[in-house]
Design an enzyme around this catalytic site. Sequence first.
Site, PDB file in Angstrom:
ATOM      1  N   SER A 191       0.929  -1.206   0.006  1.00  0.00           N
ATOM      2  CA  SER A 191       0.141   0.018  -0.092  1.00  0.00           C
ATOM      3  C   SER A 191       0.895   1.219  -0.045  1.00  0.00           C
ATOM      4  CB  SER A 191      -1.090   0.139   1.241  1.00  0.00           C
ATOM      5  OG  SER A 191      -1.635   1.086   1.218  1.00  0.00           O
ATOM      6  N   HIS A 204      -1.206  -1.095  -4.204  1.00  0.00           N
ATOM      7  CA  HIS A 204      -2.792  -0.415  -3.581  1.00  0.00           C
ATOM      8  C   HIS A 204      -2.560   0.707  -3.393  1.00  0.00           C
ATOM      9  CE1 HIS A 204      -6.038  -0.998  -1.122  1.00  0.00           C
ATOM     10  NE2 HIS A 204      -5.590  -0.200  -0.393  1.00  0.00           N
ATOM     11  N   ASP A 239      -4.505   4.290  -1.706  1.00  0.00           N
ATOM     12  CA  ASP A 239      -5.773   4.705  -0.936  1.00  0.00           C
ATOM     13  C   ASP A 239      -6.102   6.257  -1.291  1.00  0.00           C
ATOM     14  OD1 ASP A 239      -6.133   2.465   0.920  1.00  0.00           O
ATOM     15  OD2 ASP A 239      -4.138   3.096   1.639  1.00  0.00           O
ATOM     16  N   MET A 293      -8.642   9.096  -0.083  1.00  0.00           N
ATOM     17  CA  MET A 293      -9.451   9.509   1.142  1.00  0.00           C
ATOM     18  C   MET A 293      -9.967  11.013   0.987  1.00  0.00           C
ATOM     19  SD  MET A 293      -6.996   7.998   4.149  1.00  0.00           S
ATOM     20  CE  MET A 293      -6.282   6.478   4.018  1.00  0.00           C
ATOM     21  N   HIS A 330      -8.169   2.234  -4.167  1.00  0.00           N
ATOM     22  CA  HIS A 330      -9.275   1.901  -2.901  1.00  0.00           C
ATOM     23  C   HIS A 330     -10.026   3.287  -2.766  1.00  0.00           C
ATOM     24  CE1 HIS A 330      -9.714   0.964   1.640  1.00  0.00           C
ATOM     25  NE2 HIS A 330     -10.916   1.163   1.241  1.00  0.00           N
ATOM     26  N   MET A 355     -11.918   5.736  -0.327  1.00  0.00           N
ATOM     27  CA  MET A 355     -12.728   5.905   0.727  1.00  0.00           C
ATOM     28  C   MET A 355     -13.202   7.261   0.663  1.00  0.00           C
ATOM     29  SD  MET A 355      -9.735   4.543   3.132  1.00  0.00           S
ATOM     30  CE  MET A 355      -8.506   4.475   1.795  1.00  0.00           C
ATOM     31  N   MET A 382     -11.720  -4.829   5.394  1.00  0.00           N
ATOM     32  CA  MET A 382     -11.196  -3.920   6.185  1.00  0.00           C
ATOM     33  C   MET A 382     -10.864  -4.542   7.485  1.00  0.00           C
ATOM     34  SD  MET A 382     -10.379  -1.271   4.254  1.00  0.00           S
ATOM     35  CE  MET A 382      -9.197  -0.499   5.736  1.00  0.00           C
ATOM     36  N   ASP A 429      -7.343  -5.864   4.082  1.00  0.00           N
ATOM     37  CA  ASP A 429      -6.706  -4.574   4.192  1.00  0.00           C
ATOM     38  C   ASP A 429      -6.486  -3.973   5.478  1.00  0.00           C
ATOM     39  OD1 ASP A 429      -5.410  -2.085   3.460  1.00  0.00           O
ATOM     40  OD2 ASP A 429      -7.001  -1.128   2.572  1.00  0.00           O
TER      41      ASP A 429
END
Length: 244
Positions: free
Chosen positions: A21, A46, A48, A50, A79, A81, A150, A190
């Site tokens: 990640s 990966h 993220d 946000m 991913h 979020m 998660m 994750d």
Amino acid sequence: MTIKQPSYHTNMKIEPWICPSLLAGDFGDFRQSAIKAQNAGADALHMDVMDANFVPNLSMNSDVVAMARSAVSIPLHVHLMMIRPEFYLEQFIQAGAHTLTIHIEARGDIPALLRRIRALGAHPGITLNPETPFATLAPVLELVDEVLCMTVHPGFGGQRFMPEVLPKINELHRRRMIKPGVCAFRLAVDGGVDETTVSQAAQAGADVIIAGSALFRAADMSAGVDKMRRVVAEAHAAHACSTI
Ligand code: DX5
Ligand code: ZN
């Protein structure tokens, strides 16, 4: 540049996928961190995203995904979020997301968004928070290529793995077996995954392993990736599962 194809499309077999990640990479040099993950033998990177709303933090945007796309050839596992992912699907897929996973807890018509992700050319994934029961996935299970559980509350790296999520992973694993040995989707984990917790996740049935701190802070990332892949392969030898 050759883009690595997902294993489940090229040979239709569930194989361990080890995904460092980037959140645990060097914020001063994401390009080098992405290359480091690829050179260590990662199956995917990966990333993220946000929005400081769905989670109390901000991270990376589609420009960072585009940068990673130009830096490495492994698939980008993105991913989201985000509370309202519908406004951003296209830009992340255009930037190079191979798998785009959204949260079941997000707002909007989630089944429609998953269909749209596929229509736009990426693999749709659905993610659920630690407390969210698997039953909430009923309307979307047939629409996704991956379910991501998660094992921390999303928003930050470096948190403790929550073993209480393991029964849900195992339940999902049993339900994804359409018939013995045939699975409908990949199963990802994750949050807080390290050399120890990876075996718990793999024994529960996870095959896509996302690990930030454990891999980026390892003295030897390549050895860390290899070890995680071995652990997952061994656990899966016990419950072999191919995608349909
Ligand atoms: C948390 C993120 C994770 C995070 C994992 O919200 O979704 O991908 O990077 O980091 P570690 O492996 O350090 O828990
Ligand atoms: Zn993540």
